[in-house]
Scaffold this motif. Structure first.
Motif, PDB file in Angstrom:
ATOM      1  N   ASP A  80      94.198  71.017   7.695  1.00 20.61           N
ATOM      2  CA  ASP A  80      95.241  71.403   6.839  1.00 20.61           C
ATOM      3  C   ASP A  80      95.319  72.847   6.682  1.00 20.61           C
ATOM      4  OD1 ASP A  80      93.329  72.066   4.875  1.00 20.61           O
ATOM      5  OD2 ASP A  80      93.543  70.531   3.675  1.00 20.61           O
ATOM      6  N   GLY A  81      94.787  73.584   7.574  1.00 17.65           N
ATOM      7  CA  GLY A  81      94.847  75.021   7.478  1.00 17.65           C
ATOM      8  C   GLY A  81      93.606  75.710   6.817  1.00 17.65           C
ATOM      9  N   ALA A  82      92.934  74.780   5.990  1.00 16.95           N
ATOM     10  CA  ALA A  82      91.714  75.235   5.432  1.00 16.95           C
ATOM     11  C   ALA A  82      90.460  74.557   5.552  1.00 16.95           C
ATOM     12  CB  ALA A  82      91.919  75.118   3.713  1.00 16.95           C
ATOM     13  N   ALA A  83      90.544  73.233   5.902  1.00 14.87           N
ATOM     14  CA  ALA A  83      89.396  72.436   6.157  1.00 14.87           C
ATOM     15  C   ALA A  83      90.025  71.005   6.642  1.00 14.87           C
ATOM     16  CB  ALA A  83      88.566  72.071   4.904  1.00 14.87           C
ATOM     17  N   TRP A  84      88.894  70.497   7.419  1.00 13.43           N
ATOM     18  CA  TRP A  84      89.165  69.059   8.017  1.00 13.43           C
ATOM     19  C   TRP A  84      88.788  68.018   6.832  1.00 13.43           C
ATOM     20  CZ3 TRP A  84      91.145  67.362  12.307  1.00 13.43           C
ATOM     21  CH2 TRP A  84      91.151  68.196  13.625  1.00 13.43           C
ATOM     22  N   ARG A  85      90.013  67.126   6.611  1.00 18.86           N
ATOM     23  CA  ARG A  85      89.848  65.929   5.444  1.00 18.86           C
ATOM     24  C   ARG A  85      90.054  64.721   6.027  1.00 18.86           C
ATOM     25  NH1 ARG A  85      90.067  69.489   0.964  1.00 18.86           N
ATOM     26  NH2 ARG A  85      91.072  71.649   1.454  1.00 18.86           N
ATOM     27  N   SER A  86      89.531  63.928   5.423  1.00 16.58           N
ATOM     28  CA  SER A  86      90.005  62.478   6.024  1.00 16.58           C
ATOM     29  C   SER A  86      91.212  62.009   5.312  1.00 16.58           C
ATOM     30  CB  SER A  86      88.765  61.401   5.350  1.00 16.58           C
ATOM     31  OG  SER A  86      87.334  61.834   5.681  1.00 16.58           O
ATOM     32  N   GLU A  87      91.877  61.280   6.312  1.00 16.62           N
ATOM     33  CA  GLU A  87      93.094  60.594   5.752  1.00 16.62           C
ATOM     34  C   GLU A  87      92.727  59.145   5.815  1.00 16.62           C
ATOM     35  OE1 GLU A  87      96.717  63.723   6.304  1.00 16.62           O
ATOM     36  OE2 GLU A  87      96.518  62.002   7.781  1.00 16.62           O
ATOM     37  N   LEU A  88      93.519  58.367   4.867  1.00 16.99           N
ATOM     38  CA  LEU A  88      93.144  56.732   4.667  1.00 16.99           C
ATOM     39  C   LEU A  88      94.002  56.003   5.708  1.00 16.99           C
ATOM     40  CD1 LEU A  88      91.856  54.898   3.051  1.00 16.99           C
ATOM     41  CD2 LEU A  88      93.996  54.460   1.583  1.00 16.99           C
ATOM     42  N   ALA A  89      93.365  55.517   6.651  1.00 16.23           N
ATOM     43  CA  ALA A  89      93.814  54.609   7.721  1.00 16.23           C
ATOM     44  C   ALA A  89      93.904  53.219   7.206  1.00 16.23           C
ATOM     45  CB  ALA A  89      93.120  54.650   9.006  1.00 16.23           C
TER      46      ALA A  89
ATOM     47  N   SER B 238      97.094  76.586   0.389  1.00 21.55           N
ATOM     48  CA  SER B 238      96.674  75.407  -0.119  1.00 21.55           C
ATOM     49  C   SER B 238      96.945  74.411   0.714  1.00 21.55           C
ATOM     50  CB  SER B 238      97.648  75.027  -1.413  1.00 21.55           C
ATOM     51  OG  SER B 238      99.034  75.029  -1.148  1.00 21.55           O
ATOM     52  N   PRO B 239      96.287  73.307   0.783  1.00 21.84           N
ATOM     53  CA  PRO B 239      96.118  72.220   1.602  1.00 21.84           C
ATOM     54  C   PRO B 239      97.350  71.371   1.588  1.00 21.84           C
ATOM     55  CG  PRO B 239      94.256  72.033   0.182  1.00 21.84           C
ATOM     56  CD  PRO B 239      95.129  73.005  -0.357  1.00 21.84           C
ATOM     57  N   ALA B 240      97.996  71.207   2.993  1.00 15.82           N
ATOM     58  CA  ALA B 240      99.139  70.342   3.254  1.00 15.82           C
ATOM     59  C   ALA B 240      98.944  69.111   2.670  1.00 15.82           C
ATOM     60  CB  ALA B 240      99.652  70.740   4.644  1.00 15.82           C
ATOM     61  N   ALA B 241     100.118  68.240   2.342  1.00 14.83           N
ATOM     62  CA  ALA B 241      99.888  67.003   1.939  1.00 14.83           C
ATOM     63  C   ALA B 241      99.515  65.861   3.056  1.00 14.83           C
ATOM     64  CB  ALA B 241     101.296  66.541   1.531  1.00 14.83           C
ATOM     65  N   ALA B 242      98.674  65.123   2.698  1.00 12.61           N
ATOM     66  CA  ALA B 242      98.264  64.125   3.582  1.00 12.61           C
ATOM     67  C   ALA B 242      99.174  63.126   4.136  1.00 12.61           C
ATOM     68  CB  ALA B 242      96.953  63.266   3.153  1.00 12.61           C
ATOM     69  N   ALA B 243      99.094  62.472   5.406  1.00  8.15           N
ATOM     70  CA  ALA B 243     100.042  61.547   6.060  1.00  8.15           C
ATOM     71  C   ALA B 243      99.810  60.410   5.344  1.00  8.15           C
ATOM     72  CB  ALA B 243     100.045  61.646   7.418  1.00  8.15           C
TER      73      ALA B 243
ATOM     74  N   GLU C 197      82.313  75.995  16.357  1.00 10.82           N
ATOM     75  CA  GLU C 197      81.985  75.002  15.495  1.00 10.82           C
ATOM     76  C   GLU C 197      82.723  74.898  14.167  1.00 10.82           C
ATOM     77  OE1 GLU C 197      79.194  70.802  14.528  1.00 10.82           O
ATOM     78  OE2 GLU C 197      78.225  72.930  15.309  1.00 10.82           O
ATOM     79  N   VAL C 198      83.458  73.922  13.670  1.00 13.38           N
ATOM     80  CA  VAL C 198      83.792  73.848  12.401  1.00 13.38           C
ATOM     81  C   VAL C 198      83.584  72.597  11.645  1.00 13.38           C
ATOM     82  CG1 VAL C 198      86.080  73.793  11.039  1.00 13.38           C
ATOM     83  CG2 VAL C 198      85.955  75.133  13.069  1.00 13.38           C
ATOM     84  N   ALA C 199      83.258  72.708  10.383  1.00 13.44           N
ATOM     85  CA  ALA C 199      82.509  71.694   9.731  1.00 13.44           C
ATOM     86  C   ALA C 199      83.531  70.543   9.643  1.00 13.44           C
ATOM     87  CB  ALA C 199      82.166  72.152   8.177  1.00 13.44           C
ATOM     88  N   LEU C 200      83.075  69.347   9.519  1.00  7.41           N
ATOM     89  CA  LEU C 200      83.893  68.093   9.219  1.00  7.41           C
ATOM     90  C   LEU C 200      83.295  67.281   8.039  1.00  7.41           C
ATOM     91  CD1 LEU C 200      84.002  66.429  13.069  1.00  7.41           C
ATOM     92  CD2 LEU C 200      85.900  67.759  11.818  1.00  7.41           C
ATOM     93  N   PRO C 201      84.000  66.430   7.496  1.00  5.34           N
ATOM     94  CA  PRO C 201      83.464  65.484   6.503  1.00  5.34           C
ATOM     95  C   PRO C 201      82.441  64.594   6.947  1.00  5.34           C
ATOM     96  CG  PRO C 201      85.816  65.466   6.669  1.00  5.34           C
ATOM     97  CD  PRO C 201      85.484  66.208   7.780  1.00  5.34           C
ATOM     98  N   ALA C 202      81.441  64.730   6.145  1.00  4.39           N
ATOM     99  CA  ALA C 202      80.094  63.975   6.553  1.00  4.39           C
ATOM    100  C   ALA C 202      80.584  62.618   6.590  1.00  4.39           C
ATOM    101  CB  ALA C 202      79.182  64.019   5.634  1.00  4.39           C
ATOM    102  N   PRO C 203      80.111  61.825   7.864  1.00  4.97           N
ATOM    103  CA  PRO C 203      80.590  60.305   7.974  1.00  4.97           C
ATOM    104  C   PRO C 203      80.051  59.536   7.224  1.00  4.97           C
ATOM    105  CG  PRO C 203      79.405  61.210   9.709  1.00  4.97           C
ATOM    106  CD  PRO C 203      79.586  62.481   8.947  1.00  4.97           C
ATOM    107  N   GLY C 204      78.741  59.781   6.695  1.00  6.09           N
ATOM    108  CA  GLY C 204      78.083  58.739   5.839  1.00  6.09           C
ATOM    109  C   GLY C 204      77.625  57.646   6.778  1.00  6.09           C
TER     110      GLY C 204
END
Length: 389
Positions: A336-345, A20-25, A290-297
């Motif tokens: 997080d071990g499964a996918a790249w995810r955006s974190e809130l800066a 399962s995804p690890a918690a975001a920082a 290559e590994v997928a990243l969240p779409a930047p939009g």
């Protein structure tokens, strides 16, 4: 695009190491010393209470950039005295530490005034060393052209690498890879492959041992639209070897700007394609994929410049995204071990960019610069974030 998305998703699932995804920082701003026209380009940590950040700060009296070194004590950043090799421009690009009493930083020293000023004069590559008490400066071994050294990795007191590029004017003139090795007593130039007949450069280096070191960047051939391609070099303890890295899908070439080796079978590299879309690659001990990243939009640029990791499922990539906005905003992504995810800066008033990251324990430090109004004009000042997870 749909085909690429499906392929990248399958790759990400094959790389999963956590159920399962690890918690975001949780990210917050950490104030950093630095006045107008200052920035931090790199950061390295040895413990939760010990880290270094390096860059440059403008001296308005001299009219030139000076080296900027800052130290993290677990709570705050403070400036530490650092030498300069001339009264002209001096800049630090990267830092790494083997221990609390042994750190290296790399950059350049301008040796003479240029035609137009502003740091455009001849330069020499230099390395700065921390011995536990003070920083000192020394030259890196030269090259045919002025080296631009932007990456450093300190594996131990007797094993460190500095990497970058230089222009070789000897026919056929082209950009060449620059690597130098520290053996505990001296820096020595080391030859490296150069697949492109027009440009070859590496910008970042990371290893797990003296026989497992990676350097990444880009290469190009003359003509053919000068399409750029990812460059990945591996040091096996005896020589640098070029390891194939595919062009990113959906674009015309790509470049890698940062690498982080977690283990011999777990290495990440990030950068961009088309100068506007972020990319991530993973090496599993056999090949780069290559590994997928969240779409930047949006319609703006999104580029990744730095990487940090503490485990296979705790990897961070930092950079900026404009997403159609007037100013860029800091970008933090997390594997997080499964996918790249955006974190809130945290947002900044006039925009910011992250150029480097370091992680140790449950803490992640990221540095770069932010835009501020000063005297009625926009200028850069140092910027730092801390993530806790």
């Amino acid at each position: 695009m749909r085909t690429f998305a499906r392929t990248a998703a399958v790759t990400a699932l094959c790389l999963a190491v956590a159920a399962s995804p690890a918690a975001a920082a949780t990210w917050a701003v950490t104030p950093t010393p630095g006045g107008d026209l200052s920035r931090l380009n790199g950061v390295a940590a040895t413990s939760a209470t010990g880290a270094w950040a390096v860059g440059s700060a403008y001296d308005f009296t001299l009219g030139a950039e000076r080296t900027l070194v800052e130290r993290w004590n677990g709570t705050s950043w403070s400036r530490v005295a650092s030498p300069n090799g001339s009264q002209l421009y001096n800049r630090l690009y990267a830092v790494d530490a083997a221990s609390a009493a042994d750190a290296w930083a790399v950059g350049f020293v301008e040796t003479a005034h240029g035609v137009n000023g502003g740091g455009d004069g001849p330069k020499k590559a230099a390395a700065w060393h921390w011995n536990g008490t003070a920083w000192s400066i020394g030259d890196l071994p030269g090259a045919a052209g002025t080296p631009s050294v932007t990456g450093v990795d300190a594996l131990s007191a007797a094993d460190a690498w500095a990497v970058g590029s230089y222009y070789d004017p000897v026919a056929p003139a082209r950009g060449e890879v620059y690597t130098a090795h520290w053996n505990g007593a001296a820096w020595t130039r080391v030859a490296a492959p150069a697949p492109g007949d027009y440009l070859n450069e590496v910008t970042s280096v990371s290893g797990t041992s003296g026989a497992d070191v990676w350097a990444v960047g880009e290469w190009r051939d003359q003509g053919k639209g000068q399409v750029y391609h990812p460059l990945a070099l591996h040091w096996d303890g005896a020589a640098w070897n070029s390891v194939a890295a595919p062009d990113p899908a959906g674009g015309t070439g790509g470049a890698l700007r940062a690498v982080k080796a977690i283990s011999p079978t777990d290495v990440w590299a990030v950068g961009y394609r088309d100068y506007r879309t972020p990319v991530a690659f993973h090496y599993d001990g056999t090949a780069w994929r290559e590994v997928a990243l969240p779409a930047p939009g949006g319609t703006g640029n999104t580029i990744l410049y730095g990487l940090a990791a503490t485990a296979a499922d705790h990897v961070w990539a930092v950079g900026y995204t404009s997403s159609g906005a007037v100013t860029p905003e800091s970008l933090v992504l997390r594997w997080d071990g499964a996918a790249w995810r955006s974190e809130l800066a945290p947002p900044s008033d006039l925009g910011s960019t992250l150029l480097g990251a370091a992680a140790v324990g449950g803490s992640v430090l990221a540095v770069g610069y932010r835009n501020v109004l000063s005297g009625g004009t926009t200028t850069n000042r140092t910027y730092g974030l801390r993530g806790l997870n």
